[in-house]
Write an enzyme that holds these catalytic residues in place. Structure first.
Site, PDB file in Angstrom:
ATOM      1  N   LYS A  43      33.809  43.946  40.285  1.00 16.60           N
ATOM      2  CA  LYS A  43      33.319  44.113  41.808  1.00 16.60           C
ATOM      3  C   LYS A  43      31.825  44.902  41.611  1.00 16.60           C
ATOM      4  O   LYS A  43      31.138  44.852  42.584  1.00 16.60           O
ATOM      5  CB  LYS A  43      34.462  44.767  42.769  1.00 16.60           C
ATOM      6  CG  LYS A  43      35.248  43.732  43.183  1.00 16.60           C
ATOM      7  CD  LYS A  43      35.025  42.280  43.931  1.00 16.60           C
ATOM      8  CE  LYS A  43      35.952  41.781  44.192  1.00 16.60           C
ATOM      9  NZ  LYS A  43      35.713  40.594  45.080  1.00 16.60           N
TER      10      LYS A  43
HETATM   11  N1  PMP Z   1      41.438  41.418  40.870  1.00 13.65           N
HETATM   12  C1  PMP Z   1      41.259  42.499  41.554  1.00 13.65           C
HETATM   13  C2  PMP Z   1      41.979  43.827  40.935  1.00 13.65           C
HETATM   14  C3  PMP Z   1      40.256  42.653  42.717  1.00 13.65           C
HETATM   15  O1  PMP Z   1      40.115  43.861  43.295  1.00 13.65           O
HETATM   16  C4  PMP Z   1      39.758  41.440  43.140  1.00 13.65           C
HETATM   17  C5  PMP Z   1      38.929  41.263  44.391  1.00 13.65           C
HETATM   18  N2  PMP Z   1      39.387  41.693  45.522  1.00 13.65           N
HETATM   19  C6  PMP Z   1      40.025  40.219  42.721  1.00 13.65           C
HETATM   20  C7  PMP Z   1      40.912  40.170  41.400  1.00 13.65           C
HETATM   21  C8  PMP Z   1      39.599  38.749  42.810  1.00 13.65           C
HETATM   22  O2  PMP Z   1      38.360  38.660  42.965  1.00 13.65           O
HETATM   23  P1  PMP Z   1      37.378  37.703  43.984  1.00 13.65           P
HETATM   24  O3  PMP Z   1      37.436  38.720  45.341  1.00 13.65           O
HETATM   25  O4  PMP Z   1      36.193  37.616  43.378  1.00 13.65           O
HETATM   26  O5  PMP Z   1      38.466  36.460  44.223  1.00 13.65           O
END
Ligand code: PMP
Length: 463
Positions: A43
């Site tokens: 992120k």
């Molecule tokens: N794994 C974790 C630990 C996350 O915090 C996130 C984001 N919420 C994701 C996976 C998924 O990523 P995305 O939001 O890009 O689908």
């Protein structure tokens, strides 16, 4: 490497080959290690992308406040930008997220408001609604809204996708990841499919989330609570482009956490539960892949965010996520087989053996298939079905040798291979696996050994 600020250290994460945990599978498997970003997660990429886009559009002005609903990682990505650029940060989080994440954001100087998990997204108490309300109330506030903000998939299209393509030298055939906002799979999928439309994008969804059901049956359904953090949703996020996905598979909390722990112990990759979800999803697909396949599993965040959960034995036990008493590895199954006093000398064939000898050996030992060894290495397997077929085709078994009738050798696993891998390899098309005990010694494990090993260890572990 020398940078002017921490934000410049984001991205260019390594693609690291998995070796022990995927041993025995034919495909090459690599981990895209986004947990190695400076803020500890994927992120970081979207934090700076969403803020710089807002600055360009005049939506965020000097001294402004960033307000976001987050499972913690986007908060960290935004907190890095807020620190470097001098913004204030206020985050709303659902109360299922780990305490480490709340403390981390507070440690970065952000204000954190914890909201209930078990309410609908449009309930005024949900972390989505509270973030919206705060954005209205706080002067000069900017709400990036990672679920809808196009900068989220775009940054993956411009950075993560190309990194994977270049580091795999264009060989990637499968990309496997969990989905939260969907930004990761959407952006990476768009880029990879532009380079090679045959690349398969596989989303992995926790049991309890609605995304699996929506993809397969078009209905949103009702979400149930689950424990893995950061992935799965109770609504369809705008940033998740379902058309980019070739499949969605489902994984339980227990499998997610056990695979995250194995990833740490077998590969030294210390990652969160959602990495375990992606890996458990990969384990469902790997048995059907070949040497030509190049699989990338996405590792979103660091395990240090879950010391009180996934990596805490008490918490795992309290939630019944342990496999206590049951064999965990191929080595334990081999041990159980020895304890049961099964014959230790493996019945083998050589490629030059006549088929009549093979038939005699099968009948004498009551086996429906036998392994073929050459120079102490497994090179093939002979099946009684094939002998029957040849006989029906009026072939003379006396004139044929094993080499002419054998099929591919059973997969070879290391003793540390997890039981799930043994189970995944033993299918209707593949009745057994070898465990490589080193020094040209192999033990064979069949479905029979698997069931009896489990039953025996379950019995002996009872108080
Ligand atoms: N794994 C974790 C630990 C996350 O915090 C996130 C984001 N919420 C994701 C996976 C998924 O990523 P995305 O939001 O890009 O689908």
């Amino acid at each position: 490497m020398r940078y002017d600020n921490i934000l410049e250290a984001i991205g260019h994460t390594p693609l690291i080959r998995l070796n022990r945990i995927t041993h025995g599978f034919k495909a090459q498997v690599y981990a895209k290690c986004d947990y190695l970003n400076p803020g500890g997660s994927v992120k970081d990429r979207i934090g700076i992308a969403m803020v710089e886009d807002a600055e360009r559009r005049g939506l965020l002005k000097p001294g402004g406040t960033i307000v976001e609903g987050t499972s913690g990682n986007t908060g960290m990505g935004l907190a890095l930008v807020a620190a470097v650029k001098g913004y204030k940060a206020v985050f709303t989080m659902a109360d299922k997220q780990s305490k480490e994440k709340v403390d981390m954001l507070k440690g970065m100087g952000a204000e954190v408001i914890v909201c209930p998990t078990a309410v609908a997204p449009d309930d005024p108490r949900s972390y989505h609604s509270v973030a919206n309300k705060l954005t209205e109330d706080i002067p000069n506030a900017f709400h990036p809204n990672q679920y809808e903000n196009p900068s989220n998939p775009e940054v993956h299209y411009h950075t993560t996708g190309p990194e994977i393509w270049e580091d795999s030298e264009g060989r990637v055939t499968h990309f496997i990841a969990g989905m939260g906002t969907g930004g990761t799979v959407t952006g990476i999928g768009r880029y990879l499919k532009e380079q090679n439309p045959n690349v398969k994008m596989i989303g992995v969804d926790p049991v309890g989330s609605i995304l699996y059901e929506f993809f397969h049956h078009g209905a949103e359904g009702k979400a149930e609570t689950y424990k893995v953090e950061g992935i799965g949703e109770d609504f369809c996020p705008g940033n998740l482009d379902f058309s980019i996905l070739d499949d969605i598979v489902q994984v339980t909390d227990k499998d997610s956490f056990l695979w995250a722990r194995r990833l740490a112990r077998l590969e030294g990759i210390f990652a969160g539960g959602s990495a375990g979800t992606a890996l458990a999803g990969a384990m469902q697909i790997l048995p059907s892949l070949s040497e030509k396949d190049f699989v990338v599993v996405f590792i979103p965040d660091t395990g240090s965010r879950y010391l009180s959960k996934v990596f805490n034995d008490e918490w795992m036990k309290d939630n019944r996520y342990t496999e206590s008493g049951l064999p965990l590895t191929a080595a334990e199954l081999v041990e159980a087989k020895a304890v049961m006093g099964q014959p230790h000398e493996m019945v083998k064939l050589a490629p030059s053996d006549p088929l009549t000898l093979a038939l005699d050996k099968m009948q004498a030992h009551d086996f429906s298939q036998l392994p073929v060894f050459e120079d102490e290495t497994p090179v093939g397997a002979l099946y009684e079905d094939d002998l029957l077929r040849l006989t029906l085709e009026a072939k003379d078994l006396k004139k044929l040798v094993v080499r002419e009738a054998m099929r591919a050798a059973f997969p070879v696993l290391l003793p540390v291979a997890a039981i799930d891998q043994v189970t995944a390899c033993i299918t209707t098309n593949c009745p057994a696996v070898f465990v490589d005990l080193g020094d040209h010694r192999y033990e064979i494990l069949t479905k029979y050994d698997l069931l009896h090993g489990i039953a025996r260890l379950a019995r002996t572990s009872q108080p």
